[in-house]
Scaffold this motif. Structure first.
Motif, short mmCIF file in Angstrom:
data_model
loop_
_atom_site.label_atom_id
_atom_site.label_comp_id
_atom_site.label_asym_id
_atom_site.label_seq_id
_atom_site.Cartn_x
_atom_site.Cartn_y
_atom_site.Cartn_z
N ALA A 1 61.94 64.12 -13.58
CA ALA A 1 61.39 62.85 -13.05
C ALA A 1 60.44 62.36 -14.18
O ALA A 1 59.84 62.86 -15.10
N TRP A 2 60.14 60.92 -14.11
CA TRP A 2 59.30 60.38 -14.67
C TRP A 2 57.94 60.28 -14.00
O TRP A 2 57.86 59.97 -12.93
N TYR A 3 56.81 60.48 -14.76
CA TYR A 3 55.37 60.15 -14.30
C TYR A 3 54.70 59.10 -15.19
O TYR A 3 54.96 58.84 -16.48
N ALA A 4 53.78 58.54 -14.42
CA ALA A 4 52.70 57.83 -15.24
C ALA A 4 51.34 58.27 -15.24
O ALA A 4 50.95 58.93 -14.39
N ALA A 5 50.81 58.25 -16.41
CA ALA A 5 49.35 58.53 -16.31
C ALA A 5 48.41 57.73 -16.97
O ALA A 5 48.94 57.00 -17.87
N ALA A 6 47.31 57.73 -16.71
CA ALA A 6 46.09 57.15 -17.18
C ALA A 6 44.90 57.66 -16.84
O ALA A 6 44.81 58.41 -15.95
N VAL A 7 43.74 57.09 -17.62
CA VAL A 7 42.33 57.79 -17.56
C VAL A 7 41.54 56.48 -17.46
O VAL A 7 41.54 55.54 -17.87
N VAL A 8 40.32 56.57 -16.50
CA VAL A 8 39.28 55.55 -16.38
C VAL A 8 38.04 56.31 -16.67
O VAL A 8 37.68 57.24 -16.27
N ALA A 9 37.35 55.67 -17.52
CA ALA A 9 36.32 56.11 -18.17
C ALA A 9 34.89 55.20 -17.18
O ALA A 9 35.00 54.11 -17.21
N THR A 10 34.00 56.04 -16.89
CA THR A 10 32.95 55.30 -16.14
C THR A 10 31.57 55.90 -16.65
O THR A 10 31.36 57.06 -16.92
N ASP A 11 30.64 54.87 -16.63
CA ASP A 11 29.29 55.22 -17.06
C ASP A 11 28.40 55.62 -15.70
O ASP A 11 28.24 54.64 -15.02
N ASP B 1 26.18 58.17 -19.29
CA ASP B 1 26.79 59.39 -18.87
C ASP B 1 28.29 59.32 -18.39
O ASP B 1 28.44 58.73 -17.26
N ILE B 2 29.05 59.39 -19.34
CA ILE B 2 30.56 58.88 -19.23
C ILE B 2 31.46 60.09 -18.36
O ILE B 2 31.15 61.34 -18.88
N ARG B 3 31.90 59.73 -17.57
CA ARG B 3 32.73 60.61 -16.61
C ARG B 3 34.26 60.11 -16.59
O ARG B 3 34.36 58.76 -16.80
N TYR B 4 35.18 60.86 -16.73
CA TYR B 4 36.80 60.48 -16.58
C TYR B 4 37.34 60.93 -15.47
O TYR B 4 37.21 62.03 -14.78
N ASP B 5 38.37 59.94 -14.88
CA ASP B 5 39.06 60.20 -14.02
C ASP B 5 40.51 60.02 -14.51
O ASP B 5 40.86 59.16 -14.80
N LEU B 6 41.25 61.23 -14.18
CA LEU B 6 42.56 61.29 -14.55
C LEU B 6 43.42 60.84 -13.51
O LEU B 6 43.45 61.70 -12.33
N GLY C 1 35.78 62.69 -12.02
CA GLY C 1 34.52 63.39 -12.69
C GLY C 1 34.56 64.45 -13.62
O GLY C 1 33.83 65.26 -13.88
N LEU C 2 35.54 64.22 -14.55
CA LEU C 2 35.85 65.36 -15.63
C LEU C 2 34.76 64.76 -16.68
O LEU C 2 34.71 63.59 -17.19
N MET C 3 34.19 65.81 -17.20
CA MET C 3 33.06 65.72 -18.19
C MET C 3 33.58 65.59 -19.66
O MET C 3 32.90 65.32 -20.62
N VAL C 4 34.76 66.27 -20.01
CA VAL C 4 35.39 66.33 -21.18
C VAL C 4 36.64 65.37 -21.08
O VAL C 4 37.21 65.28 -20.22
N PRO C 5 37.15 65.11 -22.45
CA PRO C 5 38.47 64.20 -22.43
C PRO C 5 39.62 65.02 -22.25
O PRO C 5 40.35 64.77 -23.20
N ASN C 6 39.69 65.90 -21.61
CA ASN C 6 41.01 66.63 -21.25
C ASN C 6 41.06 67.31 -19.77
O ASN C 6 40.09 67.55 -19.33
#
Length: 181
Positions: A153-163, A98-103, A134-139
C-alpha cells in the motif's frame, strides 16, 4: 523604559492591516522593519536628538520554518514493520517556544491525492488517520501497538509543529510537506 513603550508614547507608522494584526496577535507579521528612537525632553516634548534615519535600525522578521520529513524518504519503500519516522525540527527564532509535534499517517486509496487526503486528515480526521500527538522530539518509532502497515500500500505522512506557548509563528501553520511512501 516600559512606560515609554505604552501606545500613547509610540508612533506606529504601518498600514491598517498590519496595525490590526499587531493589536490582535501582539506580533509583527513577516517583513522588513525599521525601529527608530528619538529622544525628547520629558516635560516639554522638545526633540533632543536628530530625526530619522538617525537613531534607526533595520531588521527582518521571519516566521519559523515547519518540519521536513527526513525518514522514511519520500517515494521510498518501508521494509520493516516498525519504521522510524524522523523530521527536522521547526527552525527559526524559537525563544520562549515550547514546540510539540503531531505525526499524521494516512493509508492512501488507489488514485487518491496524497495532499488532499492529508489535509482532510489534519482538518477533519478523515481517511482514518493514525495520529501521534504531542511528541516532544522530532522522531517517532512505530510501536508494536501501532497499526500494522501494509507492504503493498501507499501511505502519506506529514508532521505539524505547534508552539504551546503561542510565542512563535510557524510558516504554513506548522505543517510539513506531505510525503508518500
Amino acid at each position: 523604559l516600559l512606560d515609554f513603550l505604552d501606545p500613547p508614547n509610540v508612533d506606529l507608522i504601518a498600514p491598517q492591516s498590519i496595525q490590526s494584526m499587531v493589536a490582535q496577535t501582539g506580533q509583527l507579521p513577516e517583513g522588513n522593519y525599521s525601529l527608530c528612537v528619538r529622544a525628547v525632553e520629558y516635560t516639554t516634548g522638545t526633540p533632543l536628538s536628530a530625526e530619522a534615519p538617525s537613531g534607526c535600525i533595520f531588521f527582518p522578521i521571519t516566521s519559523a520554518t515547519p518540519p521536513l520529513l527526513t525518514s522514511p524518504l519520500c517515494e521510498d519503500s518501508i521494509t520493516t514493520p516498525w519504521p522510524i519516522f524522523t523530521w527536522t525540527p521547526a527552525v527559526g527564532m524559537l525563544a520562549g517556544a515550547d514546540i510539540r509535534y503531531d505525526l499524521f499517517l494516512v493509508k492512501l486509496l488507489p488514485g487518491q491525492n496524497a495532499v488532499e487526503a492529508m489535509n482532510q486528515a489534519m482538518d477533519y480526521q478523515a481517511n482514518n488517520p493514525v495520529i501521534r500527538r504531542g511528541l516532544m522530539v522530532p522522531n517517532y518509532t512505530w510501536q508494536p501497538y501501532d497499526p500494522v502497515l501494509a507492504t503493498n500500500a501507499w501511505y502519506a505522512a506529514a508532521v505539524v509543529a505547534t508552539d504551546l506557548n503561542n510565542q512563535v509563528v510557524i510558516q504554513n501553520n506548522g505543517r510539513s510537506e506531505v510525503c508518500t511512501f
